[in-house]
Scaffold this active site. Structure first.
Site, mmCIF file in Angstrom:
data_model
loop_
_atom_site.group_PDB
_atom_site.id
_atom_site.type_symbol
_atom_site.label_atom_id
_atom_site.label_comp_id
_atom_site.label_asym_id
_atom_site.label_seq_id
_atom_site.Cartn_x
_atom_site.Cartn_y
_atom_site.Cartn_z
ATOM 1 N N LYS A 177 0.851 -1.191 0.000
ATOM 2 C CA LYS A 177 0.000 0.000 0.000
ATOM 3 C C LYS A 177 0.890 1.244 0.000
ATOM 4 O O LYS A 177 1.465 1.620 1.011
ATOM 5 C CB LYS A 177 -0.936 0.058 1.208
ATOM 6 C CG LYS A 177 -2.072 1.051 0.923
ATOM 7 C CD LYS A 177 -2.638 1.730 2.125
ATOM 8 C CE LYS A 177 -1.886 2.902 2.639
ATOM 9 N NZ LYS A 177 -1.806 4.079 1.733
ATOM 10 N N GLU A 252 9.552 1.584 10.866
ATOM 11 C CA GLU A 252 10.624 2.545 10.590
ATOM 12 C C GLU A 252 9.964 3.907 10.656
ATOM 13 O O GLU A 252 9.165 4.250 9.798
ATOM 14 C CB GLU A 252 11.196 2.334 9.187
ATOM 15 C CG GLU A 252 11.800 0.974 8.955
ATOM 16 C CD GLU A 252 13.150 0.781 9.613
ATOM 17 O OE1 GLU A 252 13.676 1.748 10.209
ATOM 18 O OE2 GLU A 252 13.664 -0.329 9.545
ATOM 19 N N CYS A 286 13.851 10.555 6.341
ATOM 20 C CA CYS A 286 13.667 10.189 7.751
ATOM 21 C C CYS A 286 14.953 10.384 8.545
ATOM 22 O O CYS A 286 14.916 10.759 9.704
ATOM 23 C CB CYS A 286 13.168 8.768 7.854
ATOM 24 S SG CYS A 286 14.111 7.655 6.823
ATOM 25 N N GLU A 386 10.109 16.512 14.554
ATOM 26 C CA GLU A 386 10.523 16.260 13.178
ATOM 27 C C GLU A 386 9.775 17.199 12.244
ATOM 28 O O GLU A 386 8.551 17.231 12.237
ATOM 29 C CB GLU A 386 10.212 14.809 12.804
ATOM 30 C CG GLU A 386 10.650 14.494 11.394
ATOM 31 C CD GLU A 386 10.388 13.055 11.011
ATOM 32 O OE1 GLU A 386 9.271 12.575 11.230
ATOM 33 O OE2 GLU A 386 11.308 12.421 10.469
HETATM 34 P P1 NAD Z 1 2.191 8.597 7.475
HETATM 35 O O1 NAD Z 1 2.391 7.839 8.713
HETATM 36 O O2 NAD Z 1 1.126 9.612 7.430
HETATM 37 O O3 NAD Z 1 1.882 7.622 6.255
HETATM 38 C C1 NAD Z 1 2.690 6.507 5.933
HETATM 39 C C2 NAD Z 1 1.827 5.436 5.325
HETATM 40 O O4 NAD Z 1 0.911 4.964 6.292
HETATM 41 C C3 NAD Z 1 0.990 5.898 4.139
HETATM 42 O O5 NAD Z 1 0.910 4.851 3.190
HETATM 43 C C4 NAD Z 1 -0.360 6.146 4.790
HETATM 44 O O6 NAD Z 1 -1.414 6.057 3.861
HETATM 45 C C5 NAD Z 1 -0.404 5.024 5.791
HETATM 46 N N1 NAD Z 1 -1.304 5.240 6.925
HETATM 47 C C6 NAD Z 1 -1.710 6.414 7.483
HETATM 48 N N2 NAD Z 1 -2.557 6.183 8.496
HETATM 49 C C7 NAD Z 1 -2.677 4.835 8.608
HETATM 50 C C8 NAD Z 1 -3.400 3.974 9.481
HETATM 51 N N3 NAD Z 1 -4.186 4.439 10.446
HETATM 52 N N4 NAD Z 1 -3.293 2.641 9.316
HETATM 53 C C9 NAD Z 1 -2.494 2.132 8.362
HETATM 54 N N5 NAD Z 1 -1.800 2.885 7.486
HETATM 55 C C10 NAD Z 1 -1.880 4.226 7.614
HETATM 56 O O7 NAD Z 1 3.608 9.194 7.127
HETATM 57 P P2 NAD Z 1 3.992 10.103 5.896
HETATM 58 O O8 NAD Z 1 3.524 11.481 6.213
HETATM 59 O O9 NAD Z 1 3.554 9.462 4.624
HETATM 60 O O10 NAD Z 1 5.565 9.993 5.928
HETATM 61 C C11 NAD Z 1 6.377 10.845 6.619
HETATM 62 C C12 NAD Z 1 6.953 10.179 7.864
HETATM 63 O O11 NAD Z 1 7.632 8.977 7.537
HETATM 64 C C13 NAD Z 1 7.957 11.002 8.565
HETATM 65 O O12 NAD Z 1 7.635 11.066 9.927
HETATM 66 C C14 NAD Z 1 9.269 10.285 8.372
HETATM 67 O O13 NAD Z 1 10.200 10.461 9.344
HETATM 68 C C15 NAD Z 1 8.845 8.885 8.257
HETATM 69 N N6 NAD Z 1 9.811 8.119 7.513
HETATM 70 C C16 NAD Z 1 10.572 7.216 8.199
HETATM 71 C C17 NAD Z 1 11.511 6.447 7.537
HETATM 72 C C18 NAD Z 1 12.343 5.451 8.257
HETATM 73 O O14 NAD Z 1 12.964 4.619 7.625
HETATM 74 N N7 NAD Z 1 12.398 5.469 9.549
HETATM 75 C C19 NAD Z 1 11.650 6.592 6.159
HETATM 76 C C20 NAD Z 1 10.854 7.535 5.495
HETATM 77 C C21 NAD Z 1 9.928 8.267 6.194
#
Ligand code: NAD
Length: 483
Positions: A177, A252, A286, A386
């Site tokens: 997804k 992650e 990230c 962040e």
């Molecule tokens: P997000 O958590 O909003 O979304 C990530 C994914 O989760 C998307 O596919 C989203 O549709 C899905 N999602 C959202 N709510 C959900 C739920 N209730 N149940 C299941 N899935 C759900 O994050 P974002 O805004 O897309 O990404 C940015 C964040 O990702 C930042 O905080 C960043 O630090 C983190 N990030 C971490 C890493 C790492 O390796 N640690 C890498 C890249 C990004």
């Protein structure tokens, strides 16, 4: 009709609309245009994907020799490499990152991840265990079953591949997804898997909203594991929901990584590392080195150089090969980042570069200036939260112990950087830092063989390298009575 048309879900090797017909727009953040309409899956679609993935797991994929699985992964890497120009362009169109990053860094690395795990497919084996006489005991490394990979929008294809490749290599089937903002390259991956001969249902791509499609995956009793990258708050919610069905989870999550510059460093190299550490990928990384910890002895000279370099970085058309700074991924993200800039000013930090929205002469697009704050204190919001954008917060320290204490003064622990010419200091500090990755005299470098993941609230589990294999397999112990 949009530039890229209408895209469907990939379930069991078939392209289909969402059961309820819903779609969502994909917006190019550099032009603000809707470039595609993508199916928005509901719980019914997720259920169909789980049924398909389970059938493939029990059927053709589960019965396929490991070496053959590896061969298919390798073929997928080759196909991705053949279509690299097109896939890189899609990545830039929906994310806003410069084409040079998509074409020469992200998508090539995605292909490498496939090749690396293709090689592991037939190299995982169990042990024979020296137990009491009269018994033969051996272990098998078995797949978990159906894995749901839920990924964010910053490195859409690469972060998907960090999960899909080890999951498939170890014999699981996958439901991918992508983030709702960036679904196009995941769909292209699903298409390529079909082209090279993956059996239907092995890799399903379910596009949709996090709260709907994502949540349905997390709750579904037929999903064995959630591999998630995203926001820390979302990760906590996923862990809570997954507890109901006791799914395995790897997370992650976010970061607020310290990049520590000691006075004895090669300061010009450290200036380059500090700017690359935060402005690569528009800061939507990230592991971005978003907290610059600078030795008080060199602070003024160092920050002048960092600010001068930031001011030289100008945003441009992401599709132009000369562009090094693209568009922020969405309007919401741009507004969030600008909100943090206001908070930084209000709380008393000193803006020494950038701070505003900018445009590339088209009057459109979510572009932002590279931004640097000096005089940040550890209690300020911009030092703690962040931002996930091109905003650097510089904090000073007096000595090694204070540098370590400030670096570790965070709920996050994803990565850290150390800049020094003193080898002893480098290793001393590396051992004391609470972070899953420590870079010494470099920053933001990755290799598929080197594991990556978080300490503290940056998550748990490891991606890349051989460690990732542990998170997609389980150990079965078999006792045979020889008596
Ligand atoms: P997000 O958590 O909003 O979304 C990530 C994914 O989760 C998307 O596919 C989203 O549709 C899905 N999602 C959202 N709510 C959900 C739920 N209730 N149940 C299941 N899935 C759900 O994050 P974002 O805004 O897309 O990404 C940015 C964040 O990702 C930042 O905080 C960043 O630090 C983190 N990030 C971490 C890493 C790492 O390796 N640690 C890498 C890249 C990004």
């Amino acid at each position: 009709m949009t530039q890229l048309g209408r895209k469907q879900l990939l379930i069991n090797g078939e392209w289909r609309d969402a059961a309820d017909g819903r779609t969502m727009p994909v917006i190019n953040p550099a032009t603000e245009e809707t470039i595609a309409e993508v199916a928005s899956a509901s719980a019914a679609d997720v259920d169909a994907a789980v049924v398909a993935a389970r059938a493939a797991f029990i059927g053709p994929w589960g019965q396929m020799p490991a070496r053959e699985r590896g061969r298919l992964l390798w073929k997928l890497a080759e196909r991705l490499t053949e279509r690299i120009d097109e896939v890189a362009r899609l990545e830039t169109l929906h994310n806003g990152k410069p084409i040079v990053e998509s074409r020469h860094i992200e998508i090539p690395m995605a292909a490498e991840v496939l090749q690396y795990y293709a090689g592991w497919a037939d190299k995982l084996h169990g042990d024979t265990v020296p137990v009491k006489a009269g018994s033969l005991v051996y272990t098998r490394r078995e797949p978990l079953g159906v894995v749901a990979a839920i990924v964010p929008w910053n490195f859409p294809l690469l972060l998907a591949m960090w999960k899909v490749a080890p999951a498939l290599a170890t014999g699981n089937t996958v439901i991918l997804k992508p983030a709702s903002q960036t679904p196009l390259t995941a769909l292209a991956l699903g298409e390529m898997a079909g082209e090279v001969g993956f059996p239907p249902g092995v890799l399903n791509v379910v596009t949709g909203r996090g709260g709907t499609a994502g949540q349905a995956l997390v709750e579904h009793p037929g999903v064995n594991k959630i591999a998630f990258t995203g926001d820390t708050a979302t990760g906590k919610g996923i862990m809570r929901s997954a507890a109901e069905t006791l799914k395995q989870v790897t997370l992650e999550l976010g970061g607020k990584s310290p990049n520590i510059v000691f006075a004895d460093a090669d300061l010009d190299a450290a200036v380059r590392g500090a700017t690359l550490g935060i402005f690569y990928g528009k800061g939507e990384v990230c592991a971005a080195g978003s907290r610059l910890l600078v030795d008080a002895a060199v602070k003024d000279e160092f920050l002048d150089k960092v600010a001068a370099r930031a001011k030289k970085m100008v945003a441009g058309d992401p599709l132009d090969p000369k562009t090094r700074l693209g568009a922020i991924s969405s309007k919401a993200q741009l507004e969030r980042v600008l909100g943090y800039v206001e908070t930084g000013k209000r709380e008393g930090a000193t803006l020494i570069a950038g701070g505003s929205r900018t445009d590339i002469g088209t009057g459109k697009g979510f572009f932002m200036q590279p931004t640097v704050f000096a005089g940040v204190t550890p209690d300020m919001t911009i030092a703690r939260e962040e931002i996930f954008g091109p905003v650097l917060a510089a904090i000073e320290f007096a000595d090694v112990e204070e540098a370590i204490a400030r670096a570790n003064d965070s709920m996050y622990g994803l990565a850290a950087g150390i800049w020094t010419r003193d080898v002893r200091k480098a290793h001393y500090v590396a051992a004391k830092l609470q972070a899953g990755t420590v870079w010494v005299n470099t920053y933001n470098v990755y290799d598929v063989a080197a594991s990556f993941g978080g300490y503290k609230q940056s998550g748990f589990g490891r991606e890349l390298g051989r460690h990732a294999l542990d998170y997609y397999t389980q150990v079965k112990t078999v006792w045979v009575d020889l008596g």
